[in-house]
Write a protein that holds these residues in place. Structure first.
Motif, short mmCIF file in Angstrom:
data_model
loop_
_atom_site.label_atom_id
_atom_site.label_comp_id
_atom_site.label_asym_id
_atom_site.label_seq_id
_atom_site.Cartn_x
_atom_site.Cartn_y
_atom_site.Cartn_z
N ILE A 183 0.84 -1.19 0.00
CA ILE A 183 0.00 0.00 0.00
C ILE A 183 0.88 1.25 0.00
CG2 ILE A 183 -1.94 -1.12 1.13
CD1 ILE A 183 -1.04 0.13 3.77
N ALA A 184 0.32 2.36 -0.48
CA ALA A 184 1.04 3.64 -0.51
C ALA A 184 1.20 4.18 0.89
CB ALA A 184 0.28 4.63 -1.38
N ALA A 185 2.20 5.03 1.06
CA ALA A 185 2.47 5.60 2.37
C ALA A 185 1.32 6.47 2.87
CB ALA A 185 3.76 6.41 2.32
N ASP A 186 0.56 7.05 1.95
CA ASP A 186 -0.56 7.88 2.38
C ASP A 186 -1.90 7.17 2.22
OD1 ASP A 186 -0.12 7.94 -0.33
OD2 ASP A 186 -0.49 10.08 -0.59
N ILE B 64 3.73 -1.49 3.71
CA ILE B 64 3.73 -0.12 3.20
C ILE B 64 4.96 -0.04 2.32
CG2 ILE B 64 3.79 2.33 3.77
CD1 ILE B 64 2.82 1.53 6.61
N ALA B 65 4.81 0.43 1.07
CA ALA B 65 5.93 0.40 0.13
C ALA B 65 6.12 1.74 -0.55
CB ALA B 65 5.71 -0.69 -0.91
N ASN B 66 7.38 2.08 -0.79
CA ASN B 66 7.68 3.39 -1.40
C ASN B 66 7.38 3.43 -2.89
OD1 ASN B 66 9.81 1.75 -2.28
ND2 ASN B 66 11.30 3.42 -2.21
N ALA C 154 7.93 6.93 10.89
CA ALA C 154 9.25 7.25 10.34
C ALA C 154 9.38 6.74 8.91
CB ALA C 154 10.35 6.64 11.22
N PHE C 155 8.83 5.55 8.65
CA PHE C 155 8.92 5.01 7.29
C PHE C 155 8.06 5.83 6.33
CE2 PHE C 155 7.57 2.24 3.81
CZ PHE C 155 8.82 1.86 3.32
N ILE C 156 6.87 6.22 6.78
CA ILE C 156 6.00 7.06 5.94
C ILE C 156 6.70 8.36 5.60
CG2 ILE C 156 3.86 8.42 5.94
CD1 ILE C 156 2.56 6.12 7.51
N PRO D 253 -5.09 5.14 3.55
CA PRO D 253 -5.76 5.22 4.85
C PRO D 253 -5.31 4.15 5.84
CG PRO D 253 -7.34 5.60 3.11
CD PRO D 253 -6.06 5.22 2.44
N ILE D 254 -5.02 2.96 5.36
CA ILE D 254 -4.57 1.89 6.27
C ILE D 254 -3.21 2.25 6.85
CG2 ILE D 254 -3.79 -0.51 6.36
CD1 ILE D 254 -5.97 -1.19 4.34
N ALA D 255 -2.31 2.77 6.00
CA ALA D 255 -0.99 3.18 6.48
C ALA D 255 -1.12 4.32 7.49
CB ALA D 255 -0.12 3.61 5.31
N GLN D 256 -1.99 5.29 7.17
CA GLN D 256 -2.18 6.41 8.10
C GLN D 256 -2.75 5.94 9.43
OE1 GLN D 256 -1.16 9.66 7.44
NE2 GLN D 256 -0.21 8.61 5.69
N GLY D 257 -3.59 4.89 9.37
CA GLY D 257 -4.15 4.36 10.59
C GLY D 257 -3.14 3.67 11.48
N LEU D 258 -2.02 3.27 10.89
CA LEU D 258 -0.95 2.62 11.65
C LEU D 258 0.15 3.58 12.07
CD1 LEU D 258 -0.57 -0.53 9.35
CD2 LEU D 258 -1.65 -0.47 11.62
N ALA D 259 0.01 4.86 11.68
CA ALA D 259 1.09 5.83 11.89
C ALA D 259 1.30 6.20 13.34
CB ALA D 259 0.82 7.09 11.06
#
Length: 840
Positions: free
Chosen positions: A261-264, A321-323, A279-281, A266-272
Motif C-alpha cells: 500500500i502507498a504511504a498515504d 507499506i511500500a515506497n 518514520a517510514f511514511i 488510509p490503512i498506512a495512516q491508521g498505523l502511523a
C-alpha cells in the motif's frame, strides 16, 4: 550582375527591411487563397536564442516561404511563452522584476530572430505575460468551470520547500525539485484541476486519426493515457477490514505473495501511531514521486501486522507499506506477483518473499526457478489450480468471471491519466480568477472584471509566493454578497498558456479570446514543429484544450495539429580542463579553444584541452555557438543552409566550423553563378532543361516531405551541372530556376540575385517555377557496353531503342573494339535500355 562577392552584411538587412515595409509575410484572413498555417513551438524568452531555435525555425521558415510561392495565404506567427519559474529565479538572484527581465529578453531574442530573416507575421506577436492574453485565458478558464470541467479539491502534492511551490510529478527528479535540487515533500493542499480524464477515451481514439504525427509520439501519448482492462477486487484483511486493489494481470493471481500500500493510504495512516511506521511514511514522502522514477529507485517496504487473505487459496499474504506504490494511481494498493513483474521481483528478493511461477512458455518448465529477474512474457498458465493450461487472455477472463459470479470483484477499465492539477504557488503566472468568501464559498470573478492582473509592487527577498503576502492585492469584495473576501493567490500552470496560444495567433479580437469563424479559416495547424521533449505534456494538454473548447461550442476543430514534426537537436563536442583543486572539469566555450585534427588547446596559453563527447548544446557544458557571431561572420543564409544540409531533419545535427565555412563558400559559389546570368543567351541544352525541371519537381516534393537535406543535395547537383554547361538559353533558365529554388532557404541571396536579374517585385512574392511534365521523363538512357561481362564503355541512346540499334552502337565503340581485338563474336546479349554484352 557584375559583383564578384555577395556581401551579407549589407544584403541581409536591406532585404529584411524590404519585407517589413511591404508587409510581405502579414497573413490576410480574408484572402481568397487557400490557407496554410505553419507554426513552430514558441520559445521561452530566456535571453538568447540558441542553435536549436535556429534549426527549428529555419525548417518552418522554408515551409512557410515555399507555401507562399505555391499560392497559399500563409500564417506563420511568432510569440513568447513568457510565464514561469526562471523569471522568478532571476528576480531573486538579480534583484529585478520578472516582467522587466522577461520583456528585455523578448526584445533581445526578437532582434536575433529578425537578423536571420525569418518569414514571420510579427503583427500577431504576443507574450503570454501580456494582460490582454492572460485575461482571455482567465475567461476561457471560467467557461470551462461553467461547463463542469474545472474543480477544486484537496490533494497530495509535491512541495518544493526552497522554491515554495507545487511541482508536477515530471518536475521531480530523483526525489528533488528540478530547479532547486531540494528534497521534495508531500503535502495536502487545495488545488485547482481540469477534468482531462473526461476526454481520456476521445484523446486515445483521436491518436488514430493523426497519420502525420510520428509513431513514437503517438505511442508515448497512448502509454501516458494508459487505458487498461483488468480486475478490481478486495482482499479480506486480518483486522476485519478490506483492501481494494486493481490488477491488469488477474491471470497471475495465484502467483501473489504479498500486498503493498502507498504511504498515504488510509490503512498506512491508521498505523502511523507506531513511531516506526511514522518514520517510514516520512521517508517515503522524501522519495521519488513518479511511476517512472520509482521503477529505478530502490524498493523499500515496511511490513505491517496486517495480512490479506488470498481469494482462491486462502493463504495469508503480508501487507507492506511500500515506497513504490502511489496513492494517485489506481487504489493506492497493489497485489504483488514477483514472478511476473520486475518491480515486485526486486521487492520480494529484498524481503525474502516467495517468488512463484504461474506463467510458463513451456508447461514442462512450470517448476523451473527464475534466473535473477521476473518473466513478464506470454505463455501458458501453470501452478494455478483451475486456470492451468489456459492462455493468458483466457485466464484473465476466467478470473474476472469467477470474481463477478462470487461477488468479490469486477472487471473494470481504468486509465493511467489523472486530472490535470493546474495550481502553482508562484507569482509569475496567470492569476486564477476566483474569490474565496466566508459566506458564499468559492466565487468566479465576473468576466467584466477581467483581467485579474498581477500587481507590480512585489518583492522576492524571501521564498514563497509574493501574491500570498502582498498587503492589498489579495483583498477583494465578494462578487455575490459584497463582503470582504480573499483572491485566489495560486496562478495557473504555464502549460495552460501554451494549450491554446495557436488559436490566439489565428484570431485576435480585443473583446474575446478569438473569433470562431476566423479560427475555422486557419485551423488545424498544417505543420507543427518542435522538440520531442514536448511529446507528452504540451501536446496532450493542447489536444485536451482544443476538445474542451469544442465541447463548450467555442470552436469546431477537434485536433489542433494536423501534422507534427519533431526535429533533432544541434550538437557540439565539449571542451574542458580539470580543476586543479577538485579534479572536476572546468567547461570551456568553443570560442576559447583552438581545435585541430590533433586535439585542442586553450587559446590564451596553449595548454591542453580535453575534447569530450558530442552532445546537445548546453549552457552548463558551455558547448554552445552564438548565432549572432556566426551571422556576423558568414551571413544569415550560410547559417540557414547549414541547418538544412547534411543531417535528416529528424536526426541530431553536429555543429562544425568546417561545415558552416563550407556553407558560406557555397553561398559565394551560387552568387558567382547567378552573376553569370545572361538573359540574351541563345541555344538549347535538352539535357540541362530536363535536369532543371526534374530538380524543380524533386525539391518541391522534398520540401513538402520535410526532406530538407535531400532538397539541398539536389540543388548542389544542379548547381554543378549548370557550372559546367556552355552558355545558352537553357543555362540562363536553369540559373533563374536556381534563384527560385534557393529563395525559401537562402532568401537574402535570392532577393539580391532576383533584383540584379531585373526580376519583378520580391522573389518572396514570386510563384514557384512551373515544370514541363514532358521533361520529367528521361528520353535518353545510358547504355553499358560490356565485353565478356566486363564494362568497357558507356554510350547515350534514345530511350526504347531497338536491339539492332543498340548492337550497332556497341560495335561502333572504339573501347569495345580494342577489347575484342579482332576475336570472333559468338553472341550479342542486349538488355533494352540498360546494356549490351559482347561474347567472344
Amino acid at each position: 550582375m557584375t559583383e564578384t562577392r555577395f556581401d551579407p552584411s549589407q544584403a541581409d538587412g536591406r532585404w529584411q527591411r524590404a519585407w517589413e515595409e511591404a508587409g510581405t509575410f502579414t497573413a490576410d484572413s480574408n484572402s481568397a487563397k487557400p490557407k496554410s498555417y505553419i507554426l513552430e513551438m514558441f520559445p521561452y524568452p530566456s535571453g538568447r536564442i540558441h542553435m536549436g531555435h535556429v534549426r527549428n525555425y529555419t525548417m518552418g521558415d522554408v515551409l512557410a516561404r515555399y507555401q507562399k510561392m505555391r499560392g497559399f495565404e500563409v500564417l506563420h506567427p511568432m510569440g513568447w511563452d513568457a510565464f514561469g519559474m526562471p523569471a522568478e529565479n532571476a528576480a531573486m538572484e538579480k534583484g529585478v522584476h520578472p516582467g522587466g527581465w522577461t520583456r528585455a529578453n523578448i526584445a533581445q531574442m526578437k532582434a536575433q530572430l529578425q537578423r536571420i530573416g525569418f518569414a514571420l507575421d510579427w503583427t500577431r506577436e504576443f507574450a503570454t505575460c501580456d494582460p490582454e492574453y492572460y485575461g482571455h485565458e482567465q475567461a476561457l478558464f471560467l467557461d470551462l468551470y461553467a461547463a463542469g470541467l474545472v474543480y477544486r479539491k484537496e490533494s497530495t502534492v509535491n512541495w518544493d520547500p526552497v522554491d515554495m511551490t507545487v511541482l508536477a510529478n515530471e518536475q521531480v527528479i530523483d526525489g528533488k525539485g528540478w530547479r532547486s535540487g531540494a528534497e521534495v515533500e508531500k503535502r495536502k493542499l487545495n488545488q485547482w484541476f481540469l477534468k482531462i480524464t473526461d476526454f481520456a477515451d476521445d484523446l486515445l481514439e483521436g491518436l488514430g486519426t493523426l497519420e502525420d504525427w510520428p509513431e513514437k509520439v503517438r505511442l508515448m501519448q497512448e502509454n501516458w493515457i494508459g487505458k487498461s482492462q483488468g480486475l478490481e477486487f478486495s482482499f479480506d484483511l486480518s483486522d476485519g477490514g478490506k483492501l481494494a486493489v486493481y490488477s491488469t494481470r488477474p491471470d497471475t493471481i495465484f502467483g501473489a505473495s504479498f500486498c503493498a500500500i502507498a504511504a498515504d493510504h488510509p490503512i498506512a495512516q491508521g498505523l502511523a501511531g507506531d513511531p516506526a511506521v511514522a518514520a517510514f511514511i516520512d521517508q517515503c514522502k522524501k522519495g521519488a514521486t513518479t511511476a517512472a522514477a520509482l521503477e529505478t529507485a530502490e524498493k523499500l517496504g515496511y511490513r505491517t501486522p496486517i495480512t490479506a487473505k488470498h481469494p482462491f487459496t486462502g493463504a495469508d499474504l503480508p501487507v507492506f507499506i511500500a515506497n513504490f506504490v502511489l496513492m494517485e494511481y489506481g487504489t493506492g494498493a497493489v497485489m504483488g506477483v514477483p514472478g511476473h513483474d520486475q518491480r515486485d521481483f526486486e521487492f520480494a528478493t529484498k524481503y525474502e518473499l516467495p517468488i512463484l511461477r504461474v506463467v510458463a512458455g513451456d508447461p514442462a518448465k512450470a517448476d523451473e526457478p527464475f534466473k535473477g529477474e521476473a518473466e513478464a512474457g506470454d505463455g501458458v498458465i501453470v501452478n494455478s489450480g483451475f486456470l492451468d493450461g489456459m492462455s493468458v487472455e483466457a485466464a484473465k477472463q476466467a478470473v474476472i468471471s469467477r470474481a463477478e459470479a462470487e461477488g468479490w470483484g469486477t472487471g473494470k477499465t481504468v486509465w493511467r491519466l489523472r486530472d490535470w492539477g493546474v495550481s502553482r504557488q508562484r507569482y509569475w503566472g496567470t492569476p486564477i480568477p476566483f474569490i474565496h468568501c466566508d459566506t458564499c464559498g468559492v466565487v468566479p470573478v465576473p468576466k467584466d472584471q477581467l483581467p485579474v492582473t498581477l500587481p507590480e509592487d512585489v518583492s522576492f527577498d524571501i521564498p514563497g509566493n509574493p501574491l500570498e503576502r502582498h498587503p492589498t492585492w489579495k483583498h477583494a469584495q465578494c462578487p455575490k454578497c459584497g463582503k470582504a473576501a480573499r483572491r485566489e493567490t495560486d496562478t495557473l500552470d504555464t502549460f495552460v498558456d501554451s494549450s491554446w496560444y495557436f488559436l490566439r495567433f489565428a484570431s485576435q479580437p480585443a473583446d474575446k479570446p478569438f473569433d470562431p469563424e476566423e479560427v475555422a479559416k486557419w485551423m488545424p495547424v498544417q505543420h507543427y514543429i518542435g522538440g520531442i521533449e514536448h511529446a507528452i505534456l504540451h501536446l496532450l494538454y493542447a489536444r485536451f484544450w482544443t476538445r474542451a473548447l469544442a465541447h463548450t461550442g467555442k470552436i469546431t476543430v477537434q485536433e489542433p495539429f494536423a501534422a507534427l514534426f519533431t526535429q533533432g537537436m544541434v550538437t557540439h563536442e565539449t571542451y574542458s580542463q580539470p580543476n586543479p583543486n577538485t579534479g572536476l572539469p572546468i567547461w570551456l566555450n568553443p570560442d576559447e579553444v583552438d581545435r585541430t585534427s590533433d586535439g585542442a588547446t586553450l587559446k590564451s596559453d596553449g595548454s591542453p584541452v580535453e575534447v569530450g563527447r558530442v552532445i546537445k548544446m548546453s549552457k552548463a557544458k558551455k558547448n554552445v555557438v552564438d548565432p549572432d557571431n556566426i551571422i556576423a561572420k558568414h551571413g544569415a543564409d550560410a547559417v540557414r543552409w547549414f541547418m538544412l544540409s547534411d543531417s535528416p531533419p529528424e536526426r541530431d545535427l553536429p555543429w562544425s566550423d568546417a561545415g558552416i565555412e563550407g556553407c558560406a563558400r557555397f553561398v559565394q559559389r551560387l552568387w558567382r553563378l547567378f552573376s553569370a546570368y545572361d538573359a540574351s543567351a541563345e541555344g538549347e541544352d535538352k539535357s540541362l532543361d530536363r535536369k532543371t525541371h526534374q530538380t524543380i519537381a524533386a525539391v518541391a516534393a522534398d520540401i513538402e516531405a520535410l526532406g530538407f537535406n535531400k532538397a539541398v543535395a539536389r540543388i548542389y547537383e544542379l548547381t554543378g551541372m549548370v557550372e559546367k554547361a556552355a552558355p545558352s538559353a537553357s543555362r540562363s533558365a536553369a540559373i533563374r530556376a536556381l534563384v527560385h529554388l534557393a529563395a525559401p532557404m537562402m532568401p537574402h541571396l535570392a532577393e539580391e540575385a532576383w533584383s540584379n536579374m531585373g526580376g519583378e517585385g520580391l522573389i518572396a512574392d514570386a510563384p514557384w517555377p512551373t515544370v514541363d511534365p514532358a521533361l520529367l521523363v528521361d528520353d535518353e538512357v545510358t547504355i553499358a557496353i560490356q565485353h565478356m561481362g566486363k564494362l568497357r564503355d558507356t554510350v547515350t541512346a534514345p530511350k526504347g531503342s531497338s536491339k539492332e540499334d543498340l548492337e550497332a552502337l556497341a560495335l561502333a565503340s572504339a573501347n569495345l573494339q580494342r577489347s575484342v581485338n579482332g576475336a570472333a563474336i559468338r553472341k550479342v546479349i542486349v538488355v533494352p535500355d540498360r546494356l549490351v554484352n559482347i561474347v567472344t
